[in-house]
Design an enzyme around this catalytic site. Sequence first.
Site, PDB file in Angstrom:
ATOM      1  N   HIS A  30      15.896  43.831 -97.155  1.00  0.00           N
ATOM      2  CA  HIS A  30      16.277  44.527 -98.230  1.00  0.00           C
ATOM      3  C   HIS A  30      15.802  43.735 -99.567  1.00  0.00           C
ATOM      4  O   HIS A  30      15.346  42.629 -99.308  1.00  0.00           O
ATOM      5  CB  HIS A  30      18.079  44.339 -98.315  1.00  0.00           C
ATOM      6  CG  HIS A  30      18.674  45.550 -97.481  1.00  0.00           C
ATOM      7  ND1 HIS A  30      19.262  46.722 -97.874  1.00  0.00           N
ATOM      8  CD2 HIS A  30      18.491  45.380 -96.375  1.00  0.00           C
ATOM      9  CE1 HIS A  30      19.667  47.351 -97.039  1.00  0.00           C
ATOM     10  NE2 HIS A  30      19.402  46.525 -95.751  1.00  0.00           N
ATOM     11  N   GLU A  50      13.442  49.856-103.840  1.00  0.00           N
ATOM     12  CA  GLU A  50      13.606  48.911-102.936  1.00  0.00           C
ATOM     13  C   GLU A  50      13.164  49.587-101.459  1.00  0.00           C
ATOM     14  O   GLU A  50      12.790  48.756-100.733  1.00  0.00           O
ATOM     15  CB  GLU A  50      15.052  48.666-102.843  1.00  0.00           C
ATOM     16  CG  GLU A  50      15.457  47.684-101.784  1.00  0.00           C
ATOM     17  CD  GLU A  50      16.900  47.728-101.478  1.00  0.00           C
ATOM     18  OE1 GLU A  50      17.349  46.981-100.402  1.00  0.00           O
ATOM     19  OE2 GLU A  50      17.646  48.213-102.287  1.00  0.00           O
ATOM     20  N   GLU A 104      18.354  39.513 -98.351  1.00  0.00           N
ATOM     21  CA  GLU A 104      18.045  39.720 -99.572  1.00  0.00           C
ATOM     22  C   GLU A 104      16.798  39.062-100.043  1.00  0.00           C
ATOM     23  O   GLU A 104      16.916  37.749-100.251  1.00  0.00           O
ATOM     24  CB  GLU A 104      19.292  39.892-100.297  1.00  0.00           C
ATOM     25  CG  GLU A 104      20.344  40.740-100.116  1.00  0.00           C
ATOM     26  CD  GLU A 104      20.213  42.050-100.499  1.00  0.00           C
ATOM     27  OE1 GLU A 104      19.287  42.589-100.862  1.00  0.00           O
ATOM     28  OE2 GLU A 104      21.239  42.936-100.508  1.00  0.00           O
ATOM     29  N   HIS A 130      17.448  51.108 -96.382  1.00  0.00           N
ATOM     30  CA  HIS A 130      17.381  52.577 -97.245  1.00  0.00           C
ATOM     31  C   HIS A 130      16.028  53.404 -96.537  1.00  0.00           C
ATOM     32  O   HIS A 130      16.196  53.513 -95.512  1.00  0.00           O
ATOM     33  CB  HIS A 130      17.145  52.121 -98.845  1.00  0.00           C
ATOM     34  CG  HIS A 130      18.349  51.349 -99.011  1.00  0.00           C
ATOM     35  ND1 HIS A 130      19.641  51.751 -99.418  1.00  0.00           N
ATOM     36  CD2 HIS A 130      18.113  50.063 -99.471  1.00  0.00           C
ATOM     37  CE1 HIS A 130      20.253  50.606-100.047  1.00  0.00           C
ATOM     38  NE2 HIS A 130      19.455  49.726 -99.687  1.00  0.00           N
TER      39      HIS A 130
END
Length: 478
Positions: A380, A326, A441, A311
């Site tokens: 992430h 995030e 993650e 992102h």
Amino acid sequence: MKKIGFSVFVFLAMILFVFPQAGQAAGGGASIYLDGKALELTKNGQVQNVNGNVMIPIRVVVEELGFDVNWDKKTRTVTIQQSGTELKLVVDQSTATVNGTKVKLSAAPKVVNETTLVPLRFVGEQMGINVSWDNTKKAVYLITPQSGSGNGVGSGENTNGNEGGQTGDVPAPNTDLANVGGISFSDNRLMIAVDKNVKPTVFKMANPNRIVIDLPNTKFADSFSTGQLLDATQNGYIDVTEYPDVSKVRYALFNNNPSTVRVVLDMNLDKNYELINENDGLIIVNLDADSTTGNPPGNNGKTLVVIDAGHGGKDPGAIGVTKKKEKDFNLAVALKVEELLKQETDLDFVLTRSSDTYPTLQDRVKIANDLNADLFISIHANSGSAAASGVETYYTRSESRALADVMHKYLVQSSELSDRGVRAKSLHVTRETKMPAVLLECGYLSNKNDNTVLFTEEFQDRVAAGIVDGIKEYVGLR
């Protein structure tokens, strides 16, 4: 007094590039010429350099350019009106409004010696004035569109080695132009992604020190502004804080005929560079040229790892229960991984982003594939139900499974969160990359407990160390 039309003229001289950013810009005693006429400036109404930005006294705008200007002492607001356009600037605020639309300023208006100073760049951008700077004469030249070259020093001239250039009227669309899809800076390297072969011109400038990269027959890709700062005048920048050699990366559509994107590295010291352009879609300016053999990253016998902070920029990613983003977690961990990788003599690395920008998914893949990287690690944080907690590792292609198993082992150990397993999923960055690639993650932002620890230094330090340990084990260095 002259009346100047608004908006039909593009800002012909990119002030961000015409004026050096420190020390060399206009100072006390500088002259202002409007269409060849020297303007009379009072002692308190001189051109000034405020933190590296050229500022002009508001009276120049009032008396010489024919704008209607009002000053509201209570709100410290300057209102400039011309040809149906209203500009509002507030002293010490870095945003202004143009007909009610917010615009970011290169510098906030200032009051110095009871004189209100406004950024010359902003006035030029919004009022269609051509501007140039003669460093020898210490003179600012303002040229109204109706008057042509006026004093003979048009915005297209390079005066005394400065970065002067011109854009002219916007040309008809040219399908032969290369698109600049992304600009990033990491590991003391500037990386520029293009979609066609480009032959850049690179040169150094002094006082202050800069490295200038001109990309002929290029334009910014339509998607560029969705991931990186690019204002309405085709200017943008990246602040650089992690590398002592560079303070900022600036870029702009410097010329329209031929269409040229210019990128400038504002240097903190004079330093050699190496241009790496193998016509593979990635142009690299390497600032560690003095200590390298001239090879791009990964061509030095070391394992090359691409670290991808997911992102960024306008894409915040998941939003945590405490409203934290995030993208900020991902970047924080990536930068910690970077610092640890700097200590590894047998590993080379590149970050897809080192600041709050958004390379597209295609850009991230392109960086890794064009560099022939050995590994791709995307960082992430997850989101789901309030009860969901723990870490997961994703891969797509079968050749990535072994890397996923190793990286997940260290992610579980370092995070000290629940093990939710290794999972196969078709994700763009793990599917389209040509090397073993995984997406980590590192916890659930939607879970109160996970969210709390994710944004602690201790957790981020542990996870970063775990990522590096996983990489080292996979490549046989541990």
